[in-house]
Scaffold this motif. Sequence first.
Motif, mmCIF file in Angstrom:
data_model
loop_
_atom_site.group_PDB
_atom_site.id
_atom_site.type_symbol
_atom_site.label_atom_id
_atom_site.label_comp_id
_atom_site.label_asym_id
_atom_site.label_seq_id
_atom_site.Cartn_x
_atom_site.Cartn_y
_atom_site.Cartn_z
ATOM 1 N N ARG A 57 48.799 -24.747 33.619
ATOM 2 C CA ARG A 57 50.061 -24.439 33.291
ATOM 3 C C ARG A 57 50.499 -23.556 31.984
ATOM 4 O O ARG A 57 51.298 -22.917 31.810
ATOM 5 C CB ARG A 57 50.568 -25.738 33.061
ATOM 6 N N ALA A 58 49.729 -24.174 30.578
ATOM 7 C CA ALA A 58 49.844 -22.787 29.249
ATOM 8 C C ALA A 58 49.698 -21.942 29.353
ATOM 9 O O ALA A 58 50.937 -21.239 29.278
ATOM 10 C CB ALA A 58 49.139 -23.764 28.272
ATOM 11 N N TYR A 59 49.017 -21.184 30.260
ATOM 12 C CA TYR A 59 48.308 -19.978 31.645
ATOM 13 C C TYR A 59 49.896 -19.735 31.382
ATOM 14 O O TYR A 59 50.139 -18.487 31.074
ATOM 15 C CB TYR A 59 47.274 -19.812 31.908
ATOM 16 N N LEU A 85 42.554 -27.742 25.476
ATOM 17 C CA LEU A 85 43.743 -27.090 25.943
ATOM 18 C C LEU A 85 44.389 -26.497 23.963
ATOM 19 O O LEU A 85 45.143 -26.101 24.196
ATOM 20 C CB LEU A 85 44.319 -28.782 26.138
ATOM 21 N N ASP A 125 47.024 -28.345 32.168
ATOM 22 C CA ASP A 125 47.408 -28.452 31.454
ATOM 23 C C ASP A 125 47.080 -27.884 30.672
ATOM 24 O O ASP A 125 47.792 -26.500 30.654
ATOM 25 C CB ASP A 125 46.811 -29.711 30.409
ATOM 26 N N THR A 160 52.958 -20.309 31.842
ATOM 27 C CA THR A 160 54.260 -20.145 30.752
ATOM 28 C C THR A 160 53.735 -18.896 29.386
ATOM 29 O O THR A 160 54.940 -18.595 29.805
ATOM 30 C CB THR A 160 54.293 -21.573 29.993
ATOM 31 N N TYR A 161 52.944 -19.310 28.941
ATOM 32 C CA TYR A 161 52.408 -17.506 27.894
ATOM 33 C C TYR A 161 52.467 -16.561 28.586
ATOM 34 O O TYR A 161 53.622 -15.291 28.436
ATOM 35 C CB TYR A 161 51.930 -18.396 26.845
ATOM 36 N N LEU A 175 46.152 -23.508 23.848
ATOM 37 C CA LEU A 175 47.563 -23.458 22.899
ATOM 38 C C LEU A 175 47.373 -22.176 22.302
ATOM 39 O O LEU A 175 48.085 -21.340 22.153
ATOM 40 C CB LEU A 175 47.631 -24.509 22.950
ATOM 41 N N ARG A 196 49.350 -18.763 22.108
ATOM 42 C CA ARG A 196 50.669 -18.452 21.227
ATOM 43 C C ARG A 196 50.577 -17.898 20.160
ATOM 44 O O ARG A 196 52.276 -16.781 19.818
ATOM 45 C CB ARG A 196 50.770 -20.172 20.541
#
Lengths: 152, 152, 152
Positions: free
Chosen positions: C16-18, C102, C13, C20-21, C106, C110
Motif C-alpha cells: 500500500r505504501a508503494y 514497513l 502495508d 501511494t508513493y 516507508l 518517502r
Amino acid sequence: GEMAKLTQLVDNDVFRAYATYTTIVLLKMMLMSIVTAYFRVTRKAFVNPEDTASFGKGDSAKKYLRTDPDVERARRGHLNDLENIVPFVGIGLLYALSGPDLSTALLHFRIFAGARIAHTFAYLIPLPQPGRGLSWAVGYAVTISMAYQVLK
Amino acid sequence: GEMAKLTQLVDNDVFRAYATYTTIVLLKMMLMSIVTAYFRVTRKAFVNPEDTASFGKGDSAKKYLRTDPDVERARRGHLNDLENIVPFVGIGLLYALSGPDLSTALLHFRIFAGARIAHTFAYLIPLPQPGRGLSWAVGYAVTISMAYQVLK
Amino acid sequence: GEMAKLTQLVDNDVFRAYATYTTIVLLKMMLMSIVTAYFRVTRKAFVNPEDTASFGKGDSAKKYLRTDPDVERARRGHLNDLENIVPFVGIGLLYALSGPDLSTALLHFRIFAGARIAHTFAYLIPLPQPGRGLSWAVGYAVTISMAYQVLK
C-alpha cells in the motif's frame, strides 16, 4: 502451490484486461522506433557518424548527418508516448489491483488505448489542432482518474 | 497471512528471474546518468547556467554552455534505453505472471539483458554498424516474443 | 477466490505504501507536461507548425516556432523524471514484494518522493548548485539501496 496463486492472479478478469491493454500500448510505443528508423532511412537523416558509413567517406557521408522534420516529429511522438504511457502502466497496475469493477476498468483501459492511438495519428499525419491536444488530454484524464481511485 | 502469499510470489522461480534481470537492466540504464555526467564534467559541456557558476561569471562561464558529441552520444544511449527497457519491464512482468517455462523465461531475460549491455558498448565505443542496430533488434525481438505470449 | 488474494496483496502495508508513493511521483512527473505546456503558451514558443495555426498564416505564425529557455528547462526536468522515476517504479515494486520492514520501506519511499519534489523545485526556480545535483543523488541512492535489497 505458488504457481496456482499466479494463475489465479492472471485469471482475474481486471488483471487480464490490464495485461492486454498495457501490452497493446507498449507495442504501439515500440512501433515509434520503427517509424523513426523508416524516416531516417528514407529521408537520409542520421545523427551518428557510424550510421552513414555505408554512404562513403568524408563529405559524401557527412551531408546525411542532419535533422529532418519527419524524423523529429516521430521522435517527439515517441517521447510523448514515454511521458504518458509510463504513468499509465504504473498507475494502471495499482488500479487493477485495487479491485475496480471490470466494466469500469475496461472503460479506462480502452479509452486510454484509443486516445494514445489517436494521438499517434494526430501527430504523424499531422491533424490540425486541437486533434492532438484533445487525444493527449483524454489519455491524461484517464490516468488521473485511475490515480484518484488508487489513492482513495 | 498476506505476507506468506507475497513470499510465495517472490519464491516463484520465473518471478525471481524477472526481478533479477529487471533490476540489472534498470541499474544499467541508471548508469547512463553517470556516464553523461562524466562526459559533461570532463568535456566541460553543460546546459544549465547554474551548473557553470563554479567556472566564474559572465563569458568565462558561458563558454561551457555548449553541446559536446560525447555527451550527446551518452544522452542518446540513455533515451534509447528508456524506449526499450520500459516495454521490457512492463511486458516482462506480465509475461512472468503468464506462467512460462523457467528455461524459456530465462532465455528471454538473459538475451534481452545481454543485448542491451551490448547496445550500450556499441553506442559508446562506438562500434561500426550493424553492431548497434543488431543489438537493438535482438532486444526488440525478445520483447515482441514476450508480448506475443502475453496476448495469447 | 482470486479477488480475495488480490485484496490481501493490496492490504499488505508495504505494498500500500508503494502504491501511494508511486502514484504520487508519477503524478508529479505528469505535472511536468502541464508546466511545459504553460511555458509554451505564455512564452509563445512552439515546435509543431500546426500548434501555431491560431496565430495566423505564414511569417506571423512561423515566428512562434522557436525554443525558449523556460520551455527547455521544463522539458529537461521532465526527461530527468523519466530517467529516475522509471527505475524507482520498477525496482520499487520488486523491493516491496521482497518483504522489507514497513518502517524501512516507508523511509525509502518517502525520501525518494521528497528528493524528486525537491529536484523539480531546484530545476524550475532554479536553485544554485549543488541543490539540484544533491536532490538527484539522494533519489538515485535510494533506488540503488532498493536494488541491492532485491538482488540480495
